[in-house]
Write a protein that holds these residues in place. Structure first.
Motif, PDB file in Angstrom:
ATOM      1  N   HIS A 106      47.716 141.191  24.761  1.00  0.00           N
ATOM      2  CA  HIS A 106      46.829 141.228  25.922  1.00  0.00           C
ATOM      3  C   HIS A 106      47.324 140.276  27.018  1.00  0.00           C
ATOM      4  CE1 HIS A 106      44.264 143.074  22.901  1.00  0.00           C
ATOM      5  NE2 HIS A 106      43.367 143.365  23.818  1.00  0.00           N
ATOM      6  N   SER A 114      45.985 138.607  31.022  1.00  0.00           N
ATOM      7  CA  SER A 114      44.728 138.322  31.726  1.00  0.00           C
ATOM      8  C   SER A 114      44.960 138.117  33.214  1.00  0.00           C
ATOM      9  CB  SER A 114      44.054 137.078  31.128  1.00  0.00           C
ATOM     10  OG  SER A 114      44.938 135.967  31.169  1.00  0.00           O
ATOM     11  N   ILE A 118      42.577 136.608  36.619  1.00  0.00           N
ATOM     12  CA  ILE A 118      41.338 135.880  36.903  1.00  0.00           C
ATOM     13  C   ILE A 118      41.034 135.920  38.402  1.00  0.00           C
ATOM     14  CG2 ILE A 118      42.504 133.635  37.114  1.00  0.00           C
ATOM     15  CD1 ILE A 118      39.974 132.474  35.645  1.00  0.00           C
ATOM     16  N   ILE A 140      39.302 132.073  29.655  1.00  0.00           N
ATOM     17  CA  ILE A 140      39.981 133.268  29.161  1.00  0.00           C
ATOM     18  C   ILE A 140      39.615 133.489  27.701  1.00  0.00           C
ATOM     19  CG2 ILE A 140      42.196 134.410  28.836  1.00  0.00           C
ATOM     20  CD1 ILE A 140      41.510 133.799  31.749  1.00  0.00           C
ATOM     21  N   THR A 156      40.626 140.784  27.447  1.00  0.00           N
ATOM     22  CA  THR A 156      41.463 140.689  28.643  1.00  0.00           C
ATOM     23  C   THR A 156      41.951 142.127  28.777  1.00  0.00           C
ATOM     24  OG1 THR A 156      43.209 139.842  27.185  1.00  0.00           O
ATOM     25  CG2 THR A 156      41.957 138.243  28.421  1.00  0.00           C
ATOM     26  N   GLY A 187      46.006 134.904  34.462  1.00  0.00           N
ATOM     27  CA  GLY A 187      45.335 133.956  33.588  1.00  0.00           C
ATOM     28  C   GLY A 187      46.335 133.057  32.900  1.00  0.00           C
TER      29      GLY A 187
END
Length: 423
Positions: free
Chosen positions: A35, A37, A39, A114, A131, A372
């Motif tokens: 995964h 991420s 933000i 996260i 995520t 992230g």
């Protein structure tokens, strides 16, 4: 910093969706399959603040509606043998977490925001959207989904429907050989830095890279773009900071978007992984002793090599592999044989094409958008400024032992070039 979890929900498509298996392309199943991420920070307007739970309810409701056209995100991955994956479109849903903190934005540590993905669990138990799983989508498809989710949150209709059939990546040519095959280094403690380059600094780097380049007169050799220029600068600085020997081979992964490069081009809204890595290679001694234009030229060659024929040949090669495991990178488990991360290698991904800025869910555009947290030595993201002023921001992960030296070279090499050029 304290983050309080208020609720954790499993959200499913608001109406029934197609069920069954969705075959993944070879582009989905190689390189990073864990995964990643993104933000975003927003400043909500008073209409939402004055209504309890208005923001969360709006996001949850619109996400459920977005999962109808984007229903693969509500499914689960599963192994089918030999390191191969397929997507089970079973509508099990995505994970939505509601949390709050009294911390100021300047004091926030992204690690606390996260969600942690527990990769010790079987992959078929992990939500694809927690995520977001890189085995299902790339950066452009991720931003496509988020932008359509934002449209629904504002009460607008879907702008571009996702194209879910991944047969567009059918290979038609002979194997081209191993395109990855780089050594993985022992994992060491890393740190992340965000470094800004002004428009003036970027223009100077472009002049440095194009010194001696006859593009102005030849009519056939174009000037190096700002990506090729800045990426070359990053590559050289990383090699200097890591104190490579002259004979040390080093490689830089160049992430190339294939949507318009394929023949015919992939359909609009293609939803999946449609990127491929070109690999620029050099000896460290050549990289740091020669002008910046040398690094940019190696990057240019790597990008130009990623042609329609090359991609289809490579996909055919991966399809014929009895086991894909050695081409995959599950970083959270320390499995990364054959990837581009780690000393002496790195990658520089640019997020310049997707609609990454101005994702408005109903309370105007974000205050901040970025990747992230991550801890992959040598991974970096190069983003244009949201103000459109020509500046760029580099988010880079390196071993702690190398970061200070990198920062020094990253800025001083630009300043000192003027002094050297006058000698």
């Amino acid at each position: 910093m304290v983050v309080k979890i208020k609720g954790c929900y499993v959200l499913k498509p608001s109406t029934p969706t197609l069920q069954g298996s969705l075959a993944l392309s070879e582009s989905d199943q190689i390189d990073t399959i864990s995964h990643v991420s993104i933000i975003n920070f927003y400043r909500p307007d008073q209409n939402f603040v004055s209504q309890p739970d208005a923001i969360v309810n709006t996001l949850k409701d619109s996400l459920c509606r977005a999962l109808v056209p984007f229903h693969p995100l509500a499914g689960r991955l599963r192994w089918i043998g030999g390191g191969h994956l397929e997507l089970d479109c079973n509508g099990m849903g995505v994970q939505f977490i509601e949390a709050e903190s009294d911390s100021k934005l300047d004091d926030l540590e992204y690690d606390y925001l996260i969600p942690t993905v527990d990769y010790t669990l079987p992959i078929h138990e992990l939500p694809i959207l927690l995520t977001i799983s890189h085995a299902v989508v790339d950066g452009q498809s991720t931003f496509h989904f988020i932008s359509e989710w934002a449209r629904l949150a504002k009460g607008e209709p879907i702008g571009v429907m996702p194209f879910l059939d991944r047969k567009a990546f059918q290979a038609r040519t002979l194997p081209a050989g191993n395109t990855l095959g780089l050594d993985h280094s022992e994992k060491k403690k890393t740190t992340v830095a965000m470094l800004k380059l002004t428009k003036q600094q970027i223009e100077k780097l472009k002049r440095m890279a194009n010194e001696g380049n006859d593009y102005k007169n030849s009519g056939t050799k174009p000037a190096y773009t700002r990506y090729k220029t800045v990426a070359g600068h990053i590559w050289r600085c990383a090699s200097k900071a890591r104190v490579h020997r002259n004979e040390q081979p080093t490689a830089m992964g160049v992430c190339v978007d294939l949507r318009s490069r394929m023949q015919p081009p992939l359909p609009q809204g293609y939803f999946g992984n449609a990127t491929f890595y070109g690999v620029a290679r050099s000896l460290a001694g050549d990289l740091v002793s020669k002008p910046l234009g040398y690094a940019s030229s190696r990057i240019t060659e790597a990008i130009e090599k990623v042609s329609n024929y090359y991609v289809l040949s490579a996909i055919d090669h991966f399809r014929n592999q009895p086991n894909l495991t050695r081409f995959q990178a599950l970083h959270a488990l320390g499995i990364a044989e054959g990837d581009l991360y780690g000393n002496p290698n790195l990658e520089v991904v640019t997020w310049s094409t997707p609609p990454m800025y101005g994702l408005d869910f109903g309370w105007e555009k974000e205050m901040y958008m970025g990747s992230g947290t991550y801890d992959f030595d040598g991974e970096s993201f190069l983003l244009p400024s949201p103000e459109g002023d020509g500046s760029m921001v580099l988010t880079l992960c390196l071993q702690v032992a190398h970061m200070d030296a990198f920062k020094k070279h990253f800025y001083e090499d630009i300043i000192l070039h003027k002094l050297y050029s006058k000698l």
